[in-house]
Design a protein around this motif. Sequence first.
Motif, mmCIF file in Angstrom:
data_model
loop_
_atom_site.group_PDB
_atom_site.id
_atom_site.type_symbol
_atom_site.label_atom_id
_atom_site.label_comp_id
_atom_site.label_asym_id
_atom_site.label_seq_id
_atom_site.Cartn_x
_atom_site.Cartn_y
_atom_site.Cartn_z
ATOM 1 N N GLY A 743 1.915 4.518 -9.192
ATOM 2 C CA GLY A 743 0.520 4.741 -8.840
ATOM 3 C C GLY A 743 -0.095 3.521 -8.176
ATOM 4 N N LEU A 744 0.157 2.353 -8.734
ATOM 5 C CA LEU A 744 -0.357 1.114 -8.141
ATOM 6 C C LEU A 744 0.254 0.889 -6.758
ATOM 7 N N HIS A 745 1.544 1.190 -6.606
ATOM 8 C CA HIS A 745 2.202 1.027 -5.310
ATOM 9 C C HIS A 745 1.531 1.898 -4.246
ATOM 10 N N ILE A 746 1.216 3.137 -4.565
ATOM 11 C CA ILE A 746 0.565 4.030 -3.604
ATOM 12 C C ILE A 746 -0.824 3.512 -3.248
ATOM 13 N N GLU A 747 -1.558 3.045 -4.229
ATOM 14 C CA GLU A 747 -2.881 2.479 -3.969
ATOM 15 C C GLU A 747 -2.792 1.276 -3.028
ATOM 16 N N LEU A 748 -1.820 0.413 -3.282
ATOM 17 C CA LEU A 748 -1.675 -0.783 -2.450
ATOM 18 C C LEU A 748 -1.189 -0.436 -1.047
ATOM 19 N N LEU A 749 -0.368 0.603 -0.920
ATOM 20 C CA LEU A 749 0.017 1.066 0.409
ATOM 21 C C LEU A 749 -1.218 1.477 1.212
ATOM 22 N N GLY A 750 -2.107 2.226 0.567
ATOM 23 C CA GLY A 750 -3.327 2.642 1.252
ATOM 24 C C GLY A 750 -4.184 1.468 1.664
ATOM 25 N N LEU A 751 -4.349 0.481 0.766
ATOM 26 C CA LEU A 751 -5.145 -0.693 1.106
ATOM 27 C C LEU A 751 -4.482 -1.519 2.216
ATOM 28 N N ARG A 752 -3.152 -1.594 2.196
ATOM 29 C CA ARG A 752 -2.455 -2.314 3.270
ATOM 30 C C ARG A 752 -2.686 -1.624 4.616
ATOM 31 N N ALA A 753 -2.675 -0.282 4.601
ATOM 32 C CA ALA A 753 -2.944 0.436 5.850
ATOM 33 C C ALA A 753 -4.354 0.143 6.352
ATOM 34 N N LEU A 754 -5.328 0.096 5.416
ATOM 35 C CA LEU A 754 -6.704 -0.214 5.801
ATOM 36 C C LEU A 754 -6.789 -1.620 6.388
ATOM 37 N N ALA A 755 -6.135 -2.584 5.746
ATOM 38 C CA ALA A 755 -6.175 -3.963 6.241
ATOM 39 C C ALA A 755 -5.496 -4.075 7.603
ATOM 40 N N GLN A 756 -4.380 -3.380 7.796
ATOM 41 C CA GLN A 756 -3.696 -3.409 9.087
ATOM 42 C C GLN A 756 -4.571 -2.790 10.178
#
Length: 890
Positions: A743-756
Amino acid sequence: MATFPSTGATGAPRDLLLKVTPPRVPRHLVSRARLLASADALRDHAVFVVQAPSGFGKTSLLAQWRLEYLGMGMPVAWVSAQNHDDPGRLVQSLALALRVAMGRPAFGRSVLEDDRPGNLGSVTALLSELTQAALDVVLVIDEAERLPPASREALAYLLRNAPPNVRTLIATRPDGRLDIEDLVAYGQCVEIGPALLKFSLDETLQLVHARFGARVDRNTTARLHELTEGWPLGLQLAMTIISRGADAHAALSGMTAAAGELQGELVRLLLVNLDPDDRDFLVRIAVLDLLHPDLCQAVSGAEDAAARLVRLNNDTPVFAAAEGGDWLRMHALARDVLRQRFGALDTAEQVAVHARAAQWLAAHDLFDEAAHHALSAGQHQTAYELAERSLYESLMRRGRQAAVLEWLAQMPADELDRRPRLLLAAAWTLASSERHDEAGRFVARILAQPDVGDALRCECALILGSAAVFADDPDRFVELHAPWTEAVPLTDPLLLQSHANRMAYRALLEGEPALARLRQQQAMRGHPGHGIDYIRRWSELVIGLSYAWEGQVLLAEQLLRPAVAGAEAELGRRHRFSCNLAALLAAVAWDRDLPGDAATLLADRLDVLEHSGLPESLLLAYRTAARIAAAEGAEHRALELLTALDAVGAARRLPRLRIASLAEQVRLHAQRQRAQTCRELCERIDAQLADPALPQGPLWRRSVETLRDVARAHAAIAARDWPDALAQLARADDQARQRKQGGLHIELLGLRALAQERCGQPSQALLREAMDLARAYGLQRVFSDAHPDLGAWVGTLAAESAQPEITVASAAAPPPALPATHGAVLTPKEGEVLSLLARNLSNKEIGRAMQVGETTIKWHVKNLFAKLDAGTRTQVVQRARILGLLGPER
């Protein structure tokens, strides 16, 4: 003197008109979905028997069903039974009720004008006329226990021979048996008893909200539910008492005062009207937690105890529920009132009652209950011996930590040292609470005993491992467990299950959730057939935690919902284990975007978790409660909850919880772009982690470093420092993937996409991958919880990708019907009349369904004609559908 005829124009006695007049439904009555006549479990049956003692809302349920059937356009005949209703009078009452309900003045004339309507032939004649009526009807008989035996036989004959167009609803107390077990066995009759009539917590929340609105919060309502145990009469009395005050919330908050008033009402309703012998009988048996006829006879000395119990169960609302077989349980409110009366008895008589209870219970191997009565009778050594025989088993199988703590507080230390099993029970109990440090001292006293074998040493290691878990010291837990991973010198199935739970939990801490589940499955295959005892229930928590750890919330919910229901039924809603399990399910429900379920699960439980919650359960409970508050717009409440989590972490010396509190505060402030506040909170996290007194083990450090990295990433996002946010997110994501925190990994993937995306880098492919994973796992709030900008972006992409699917689906099937929206065009009453008009009901039928007169309905219909510019009822319905005031015709 003027005389009045005994019969009216109907040909029936005038007093029958009162018998066939239905009661008015209370204004605040809540329709419970599981008890609707249209519910799947009730829809297809011909006979319903609502059988329960007084105070369980039987008449209210029948009145609710009556309105529901009237809304379907079915005539409902109501008969209130009386003691002098011989078969003839009963048949006449049924005929008159049906005549009134169907609006057919000639119906039942032969029965009503029959001079001798008491034989079964008159029942047959009534049924034949009903068959010829060719109309679906509902027949309601309330208080059927009042009927004499001959009339019950006539009613049973009617039920067995009723035509298919007749549905019969009967309310009766337990003594009103109708001898229709054959109908039940063949599925033609449904029996609804006290267990189904009691309110669930969700229903109590709905009821209190309907009465008091937002003035009463969920926690307070949950305390009210706990106080009344969902007992309908208790809830009614409580709300009546609360409504007397100007401030409903203040009245409910003082639950001790409310309980006192409730008890006073019960004294007025119950004890004042009781026969003195019955009152004395109840006072003496009130000291018993569970009631059996033979036990009550031994305690009270009443030779007719069994018959008296049956009669009082039927005539009074004292007994809340049956525990199976011949055992009964007295309602807690009534029991407390009666125990106060018992305390006023002569001391010698109190001692004699307790002594007799202890003797009977011990003779029937109920040692735990017997020990309490022996202690109250002053038989201390007997009490200690009985406690030694029962407490350890009671703890391990039924989770009765409260009983162990009670004995621990009143038993001399030298007695404990002479009784090793009591020492073990005390150590186990203290280990799984905020007093885990004390468990070590008890273990030392156990190991100081002579002849300590490997099995006892292994059990002591299990106890200390439990204390390490509650101390949030995973590295200490693994160290204690390591010597016993291969050769396990245990033979007791309960201890072997406990050892398997530890094996699974160790795998989870080491980042192997799938292995944790495998360990549990292997243990269950190796030791089948021991049932769902308390120790085995912990395996459900470990498995549920492993699914939540991976982010597999669909699987977690599927496992945890029945587990929570079972724990609450067996142990109680506020038992420490039930609360730990509910905290985990609440976090899962929140991730599934079920905020109402999550809030209900946490209601009136945080105080229990503060003292006896697993650190992980405590963290999840407070974090979920804070997110619920923030989503409701109560940011101040969310921050208060996170500050409380920090305080609990300090009080229980759980530094990870303090860091988690700060990290969640960073998340909350970052969503509102408060960069300076986020920086200050991150500095506090760094300062705490620099404390050399904190645990230094690798498992513990890894868990808090992940929290720190996520907090730093949110702080960078708040400051719009996107390159730094990317670096922090990548570091945290590495930790999450190593520990398999899906769950944390999916959340961080989304935030990484936002930052990119904010850095001008390709990002949509990464975000769509995260969205696909979230959809597969059932994580519906993960992106909106992470950041509102991310949630909005995900919503836009989801709408774009869903558009082609909508186009394809619309070609194959029409869209679902939209609910009627009356808006500002129609009043609520006019909207309700319009809905019933659309079902082709007449003005009289609409009036019955809405419980108003036909003249009022005509006035509403006239307004509808004017507002919709219609000349006929059909035009009213058609134009309402065109304007969207009604859904399309089905």
